[in-house]
Scaffold this motif. Structure first.
Motif, PDB file in Angstrom:
ATOM      1  N   GLU A 156       0.837  -1.213   0.000  1.00 25.37           N
ATOM      2  CA  GLU A 156       0.000   0.000   0.000  1.00 25.37           C
ATOM      3  C   GLU A 156       0.863   1.249   0.000  1.00 25.37           C
ATOM      4  N   LEU A 157       1.927   1.245   0.816  1.00 27.19           N
ATOM      5  CA  LEU A 157       2.819   2.412   0.857  1.00 27.19           C
ATOM      6  C   LEU A 157       3.556   2.592  -0.473  1.00 27.19           C
ATOM      7  N   ALA A 158       3.960   1.486  -1.099  1.00 28.49           N
ATOM      8  CA  ALA A 158       4.638   1.567  -2.388  1.00 28.49           C
ATOM      9  C   ALA A 158       3.693   2.106  -3.451  1.00 28.49           C
ATOM     10  N   ASP A 159       2.418   1.686  -3.423  1.00 23.04           N
ATOM     11  CA  ASP A 159       1.429   2.211  -4.366  1.00 23.04           C
ATOM     12  C   ASP A 159       1.241   3.715  -4.159  1.00 23.04           C
ATOM     13  N   GLU A 160       1.203   4.128  -2.916  1.00 26.83           N
ATOM     14  CA  GLU A 160       1.040   5.561  -2.610  1.00 26.83           C
ATOM     15  C   GLU A 160       2.262   6.350  -3.088  1.00 26.83           C
ATOM     16  N   ASN A 161       3.457   5.793  -2.863  1.00 27.60           N
ATOM     17  CA  ASN A 161       4.673   6.472  -3.336  1.00 27.60           C
ATOM     18  C   ASN A 161       4.720   6.543  -4.860  1.00 27.60           C
ATOM     19  N   LEU A 162       4.248   5.464  -5.528  1.00 18.87           N
ATOM     20  CA  LEU A 162       4.209   5.467  -6.989  1.00 18.87           C
ATOM     21  C   LEU A 162       3.241   6.535  -7.494  1.00 18.87           C
ATOM     22  N   ASP A 163       2.101   6.674  -6.841  1.00 15.22           N
ATOM     23  CA  ASP A 163       1.144   7.717  -7.227  1.00 15.22           C
ATOM     24  C   ASP A 163       1.780   9.096  -7.060  1.00 15.22           C
ATOM     25  N   GLN A 164       2.511   9.300  -5.979  1.00 13.14           N
ATOM     26  CA  GLN A 164       3.171  10.593  -5.778  1.00 13.14           C
ATOM     27  C   GLN A 164       4.251  10.834  -6.835  1.00 13.14           C
ATOM     28  N   GLU A 165       4.975   9.772  -7.174  1.00 12.09           N
ATOM     29  CA  GLU A 165       6.013   9.909  -8.200  1.00 12.09           C
ATOM     30  C   GLU A 165       5.377  10.235  -9.552  1.00 12.09           C
ATOM     31  N   ARG A 166       4.207   9.654  -9.870  1.00  7.21           N
ATOM     32  CA  ARG A 166       3.497   9.975 -11.111  1.00  7.21           C
ATOM     33  C   ARG A 166       3.071  11.449 -11.122  1.00  7.21           C
ATOM     34  N   THR A 175      11.746  12.515 -14.454  1.00  7.59           N
ATOM     35  CA  THR A 175      11.644  11.978 -15.813  1.00  7.59           C
ATOM     36  C   THR A 175      10.923  10.644 -15.798  1.00  7.59           C
ATOM     37  N   THR A 176      10.650  10.156 -17.039  1.00  9.49           N
ATOM     38  CA  THR A 176       9.990   8.854 -17.169  1.00  9.49           C
ATOM     39  C   THR A 176      10.866   7.751 -16.608  1.00  9.49           C
ATOM     40  N   ASP A 178      12.921   7.966 -14.109  1.00 12.61           N
ATOM     41  CA  ASP A 178      12.820   7.997 -12.636  1.00 12.61           C
ATOM     42  C   ASP A 178      11.539   7.299 -12.168  1.00 12.61           C
ATOM     43  N   VAL A 179      10.462   7.514 -12.893  1.00 10.21           N
ATOM     44  CA  VAL A 179       9.178   6.862 -12.510  1.00 10.21           C
ATOM     45  C   VAL A 179       9.301   5.357 -12.687  1.00 10.21           C
ATOM     46  N   LEU A 180       9.877   4.920 -13.816  1.00  8.56           N
ATOM     47  CA  LEU A 180      10.046   3.484 -14.076  1.00  8.56           C
ATOM     48  C   LEU A 180      10.973   2.843 -13.050  1.00  8.56           C
ATOM     49  N   ASN A 181      12.072   3.535 -12.728  1.00  7.80           N
ATOM     50  CA  ASN A 181      12.986   3.010 -11.696  1.00  7.80           C
ATOM     51  C   ASN A 181      12.304   2.920 -10.350  1.00  7.80           C
ATOM     52  N   PHE A 182      11.486   3.900 -10.079  1.00  6.31           N
ATOM     53  CA  PHE A 182      10.818   3.916  -8.776  1.00  6.31           C
ATOM     54  C   PHE A 182       9.835   2.763  -8.681  1.00  6.31           C
TER      55      PHE A 182
END
Length: 182
Positions: A156-166, A175-176, A178-182
């Motif tokens: 859940e925390l990783a999903d939330e961090n991914l949403d913030q990174e998006r 950059t794209t 950075d989002v993919l790496n994250f």
């Protein structure tokens, strides 16, 4: 999920094969101990026998000078003699045995007592092993559920961090790659 340790332990103590085996060994040793105690007690035996004899057959010369046996005759003659009751015998008696210094019985009793103590110790040891197994299994299950809960929270925390990174990507901060790496 909550596992009741007491119920699990009681089920294990009731159904585990090694405990049933240890209980069986203990019962056998108790019976052997009772038998050994009985071997030290006096014994009194009363016995009796009753015999009917039917004598017969073809006459055979016996002795010197040869004589013909008085029990000559056929099989039917033997049956007639048997039912006549003329040739019977009976025995009645008793036997009393009092062990005075029965070292073998005393040794057997000591060995039986030792075996009973060993069987009791074996049962206690098996019960302790089962209790440890139950505690370990319950602990493993609790630990596994905690790991699952922690993994779920981490997801859940990783999903939330991914949403913030998006969102940061949409704002142009990352950059794209950075989002993919994250």
């Amino acid at each position: 999920l909550h596992i009741d340790r007491r119920v699990s332990l009681n089920r294990a103590l009731e159904h585990r094969a090694e405990l049933r085996s240890a209980r069986s060994v203990l019962v056998d040793s108790i019976l052997e101990l009772r038998n050994a105690r009985n071997q030290k007690l006096p014994t009194f035996d009363l016995f009796g026998n009753y015999f009917l004899r039917g004598l017969g057959g073809t006459g055979q010369p016996v002795g010197n000078p040869p004589q013909v046996s008085r029990f000559s005759g056929s099989y039917n003659d033997a049956l007639d003699i048997l039912t006549s009751g003329d040739f019977y015998s009976f025995v009645v008696g008793f036997r009393l045995e009092v062990p005075l210094a029965n070292r073998a019985a005393e040794a057997r009793l000591g060995r039986s007592e030792s075996e009973r103590r060993r069987a009791m110790h074996g049962l206690q040891e098996a019960a302790t092993e089962v209790a440890l197994d139950v505690e370990e299994a319950v602990g493993n299950v609790d630990s596994a559920f905690q790991r699952v809960a922690a993994a779920h929270l981490a997801k859940e925390l990783a999903d939330e961090n991914l949403d913030q990174e998006r969102r940061r990507f949409e704002l142009g901060v990352v950059t794209t790659t950075d989002v993919l790496n994250f």
